[in-house]
Design an enzyme around this catalytic site. Structure first.
Site, short mmCIF file in Angstrom:
data_model
loop_
_atom_site.label_atom_id
_atom_site.label_comp_id
_atom_site.label_asym_id
_atom_site.label_seq_id
_atom_site.Cartn_x
_atom_site.Cartn_y
_atom_site.Cartn_z
N VAL B 15 0.83 -1.21 0.00
CA VAL B 15 0.00 0.00 0.00
C VAL B 15 0.87 1.26 0.00
O VAL B 15 0.65 2.18 -0.80
CB VAL B 15 -0.95 0.01 1.22
CG1 VAL B 15 -1.80 1.27 1.23
CG2 VAL B 15 -1.84 -1.23 1.20
N GLU B 131 -10.19 5.94 5.99
CA GLU B 131 -11.08 5.30 5.02
C GLU B 131 -10.64 3.89 4.66
O GLU B 131 -11.47 2.99 4.48
CB GLU B 131 -11.17 6.16 3.76
CG GLU B 131 -12.17 5.71 2.73
CD GLU B 131 -13.59 5.72 3.28
OE1 GLU B 131 -14.06 4.62 3.66
OE2 GLU B 131 -14.22 6.79 3.34
N VAL B 134 -11.54 0.11 6.67
CA VAL B 134 -12.73 -0.74 6.54
C VAL B 134 -13.11 -0.86 5.07
O VAL B 134 -13.30 0.14 4.38
CB VAL B 134 -13.93 -0.16 7.32
CG1 VAL B 134 -15.15 -1.05 7.17
CG2 VAL B 134 -13.58 0.05 8.78
N GLY B 136 -11.56 -1.58 2.42
CA GLY B 136 -10.60 -1.12 1.41
C GLY B 136 -11.01 0.13 0.68
O GLY B 136 -11.11 1.20 1.28
N GLY B 189 -2.46 -15.90 -2.77
CA GLY B 189 -2.12 -14.74 -1.95
C GLY B 189 -3.34 -14.06 -1.35
O GLY B 189 -3.24 -12.97 -0.78
N GLU B 192 -3.60 -15.65 4.27
CA GLU B 192 -2.30 -15.74 4.94
C GLU B 192 -1.94 -17.21 5.19
O GLU B 192 -2.80 -18.09 5.18
CB GLU B 192 -2.38 -15.04 6.32
CG GLU B 192 -2.92 -13.64 6.30
CD GLU B 192 -1.87 -12.62 5.89
OE1 GLU B 192 -0.67 -12.93 5.99
OE2 GLU B 192 -2.27 -11.52 5.46
N ASP B 203 -10.99 -10.40 11.69
CA ASP B 203 -10.75 -9.25 10.82
C ASP B 203 -12.05 -8.49 10.56
O ASP B 203 -12.12 -7.27 10.67
CB ASP B 203 -10.14 -9.75 9.50
CG ASP B 203 -10.02 -8.65 8.47
OD1 ASP B 203 -9.13 -7.80 8.62
OD2 ASP B 203 -10.83 -8.64 7.52
N LYS B 207 -13.35 -4.46 11.75
CA LYS B 207 -13.96 -3.48 10.84
C LYS B 207 -15.36 -3.13 11.31
O LYS B 207 -15.77 -1.96 11.33
CB LYS B 207 -13.97 -4.04 9.42
CG LYS B 207 -12.56 -4.22 8.85
CD LYS B 207 -12.57 -5.11 7.61
CE LYS B 207 -11.17 -5.28 7.04
NZ LYS B 207 -11.11 -6.34 6.02
N GLY B 304 -6.07 -5.13 -1.42
CA GLY B 304 -5.17 -4.93 -2.56
C GLY B 304 -4.44 -3.61 -2.41
O GLY B 304 -5.00 -2.63 -1.92
#
Lengths: 440, 440
Positions: B15, B131, B134, B136, B189, B192, B203, B207, B304
């Site tokens: 990122v 932003e 949560v 993406g 990918g 994990e 996860d 969020k 991503g």
């Protein structure tokens, strides 16, 4: 806590009255969220006596919205009257010239004068917010204008007219004709007495022109949009679409091509298993394709007093949260004086898949002739469906449906014109463009 | 043009590197949109030598992000390291204390310390934007925090973990087992090496806790979320769901009830023809139900490097467009010191429909016994499906699937416990909650 934000509302129809009620009944919560109170200082509408469900005590009444824009003791002028010209245009101009922030839900005004008004606002360091002008409560303006800054856009498209989507949904679900569904929509208040503006795509075109500018940085060009309405969509088209794995939606599409920007509004086949195909009834949806983010789709209420008021309220609270002269979000995504002239792509050079439905005389050689005309124009076919009997057209008729691979509009037009010249067509050929979502 | 906005990026993984490349390659366009340049003044990461596709010339390098937060000549500290504690927490605190705006993509940090950090930011008049934390690239934080100000929320729910949605989609489309799909996700990918955090719902819970606070104004309560992962969803459940008109998604749901706020993450049946049911693969979706707007659904990439960088970039450009000390958007929707304690609703009092799959010994009286236990607990059934042969469980077994009308969780638990006590169950009963979108 900072000084209260003083607002004036011009237009107290469904949206304006809903906004006023919310501002009064939620005053405390809004003051907490915004760090300052929002007070209705002035309103303007035609009939003063009418009960609209909010308290007029202490609110200045103006018969003339322009006078309110020029004289009322307000920080923000909220225009909810509608119309590209007349009182809406005059009062918004007057408000900006006087140094007031403006919030409007008026797509026609922005489609006609958006660039001029944006320049005026930016010269004065004012905010001009218009979330409610496109797709009602869906925050597509804020998303394009703020969230996606820095992205390059390739395409955006959406269902932006609830009337049309309601009619198309009813036609498919109930097997009813366009005319019957239109009547039903009128009865329920989803369509105007004169529905032309909705069903012929003009309303969608106004909204699309604003989104195009936000995405592609061109001057608003609402009068340079290819337009086809839904009035000639038949139940046969809808059934044939479904059999082939598609659903028909009226889409507004803006797309970057090698020769310019396409802006088009037309009935469109979308794959049945796509997300946008599931958007039913009066609900709207907007999809945005950009290079950093990827594909984003937003679905929500595109009209209605409350949903529209929610968007207007978001615009007002954005102003309340900022401090005077503080935030500099360019009205149309980039500063209005830097917007580029609209480079219109030729519709004949549009590339995509096509659905072609032909009713033909049932005789030997017709099919071969059609196939030849397609081949002559280098049109490659994804599927061909032939129904031997088409009851509506009589025993001597059959229906042939072609779905093409990606091809050019000019080739399809040439091929269809050639087929028309052969003399075996019964009725007009139906041609519907196919649009494929990238991922969702 | 105003002075350049000087930023420092801590964390140069996928990122961070993507963000840096975009800021450099689109510097001119961003300066036009924001009315000022955005310059990368400092970066911090572990390995200095690595080529990350952007130019380090003139950029101060810090091995220690905390030192960067404390000393670099920057206006905005961008935290892209991750983790609830350690360097991320220490450096963000240091940045805020020093008077820097902060942008972070770190859901774990916010879930653990969001309220404390929001208070710190608000005391100093700073912006804390997140932003990307949560869903993406989906602008759900901005929508809740800015567009929907003034709305009262009843429910929000979403697909917020791409790994789980990828696995569930593959299971249905390919008929593969959970274990096989997980392996495939790891190979690509999408998961994990240790997938626990994703597939057990943690996860999603992080969020969800942030969205809950934005919608309901409570303090973040990530540790008070009912949690069920997807690891015990079988292909039989997925097929049975489809036969009954549902699809299984891992949803995070926050809902206002008479006894408090429900926060729950669990496999969920959604109607096949709903929009959210069409959200496939790693794509995310968030639905928000509020009283003024109605229902809004947003679909897009949830992870991503680029999609996340797009969200971070939106946060940065928001700061660039505002002027120092100017904009006062409360970090968590309302000022942090006014957030209310979280009033947790009891999960046993959750009301909804349930899918119950039982593998039982194939003998007379079993069906009657199950029906009796349901009746004893006042559970009304929408549908009952009985498969005489369940090959996996042997000839002596059959599968009974019940779908209930809305009922209470405690009743279902009592009935299932009673059925377990009867001695005819083969294996564990499967219970999956049903969630019905309001309109879309």
């Amino acid at each position: 806590m900072a000084d209260a934000l003083k607002i004036g509302i011009a237009g107290l129809g469904t949206v304006g009255a809903s906004l006023a009620r919310i501002l009064q009944t939620r005053a405390n919560a809004l003051a907490v969220s915004c760090g300052r109170a929002i007070t209705i200082q002035a309103v303007s509408a035609r009939a003063k006596g009418k009960d609209r469900g909010f308290d007029l005590t202490g609110i200045a009444w103006y018969d003339d919205p322009v006078e309110m824009a020029e004289k009322a003791d307000i920080d923000v002028f909220i225009e909810l009257m509608g119309g590209a010209e007349g009182a809406a245009a005059v009062s918004v101009r007057a408000a900006l010239k006087r140094g007031l922030h403006v919030v409007t839900a008026n797509k026609a005004l922005l489609a006609a004068h958006g660039v001029e008004l944006a320049k005026l606002a930016e010269e004065k360091g004012l905010l001009l917010n218009y979330e409610a002008a496109v797709a009602g409560g869906i925050p597509v303006i804020k998303t394009l204008r703020e969230s996606l800054t820095g992205n390059h856009f390739s395409r955006l498209y959406g269902i932006m007219n609830g009337t049309c989507n309601y009619i198309l949904t009813r036609m498919e679900k109930e097997g009813l004709s366009f005319a019957d569904c239109l009547k039903e929509a009128q009865r329920l208040g989803y369509a105007e007495a004169d529905p032309t503006f909705d069903i012929e795509g003009n309303d969608t075109a106004h909204k699309l022109s604003i989104l195009t500018t936000l995405a592609f940085g061109n001057q608003i060009a609402a009068d340079q949009i290819y337009l086809e309405g839904i009035s000639n969509i038949s139940i046969d088209d809808i059934h044939a679409a479904r059999d082939l794995g598609y659903r028909i939606k009226l889409l507004g599409v803006a797309q970057k091509t090698a020769t310019g920007i396409e802006q088009r509004v037309h009935p469109t086949m979308v794959p049945l298993d796509s997300v946008i195909a599931q958007v039913d009834g009066v609900t709207n949806a907007v999809a945005i394709e950009s290079d950093i983010l990827g594909e984003l789709l937003m679905v929500g209420p595109g009209a209605g007093g409350n949903a529209t008021a929610s968007a207007v309220l978001g615009d007002v609270t954005d102003i309340a949260k900022s401090r005077p002269g503080a935030q500099q979000v360019p009205v149309l995504g980039r500063p209005a004086h830097l917007l580029e002239p609209y480079a219109q792509a030729e519709m004949t050079r549009h590339e995509g898949g096509y659905f072609i439905r032909l009713t033909v005389v049932d005789r030997t050689g017709v099919f071969a002739s059609i196939a030849t005309q397609m081949a002559n124009n280098n049109i490659s076919l994804e599927s061909i469906v032939q129904h031997s009997k088409t009851p509506a057209a009589g025993d001597q008729a059959k229906t042939i449906i072609l779905v093409t691979h990606a091809t050019m509009e000019s080739a399809v037009r040439t091929a269809v014109a050639a087929i028309k010249g052969e003399g075996y067509l019964l009725g007009e050929p139906q041609v519907i463009r196919i649009e494929r979502p990238k991922t969702v």
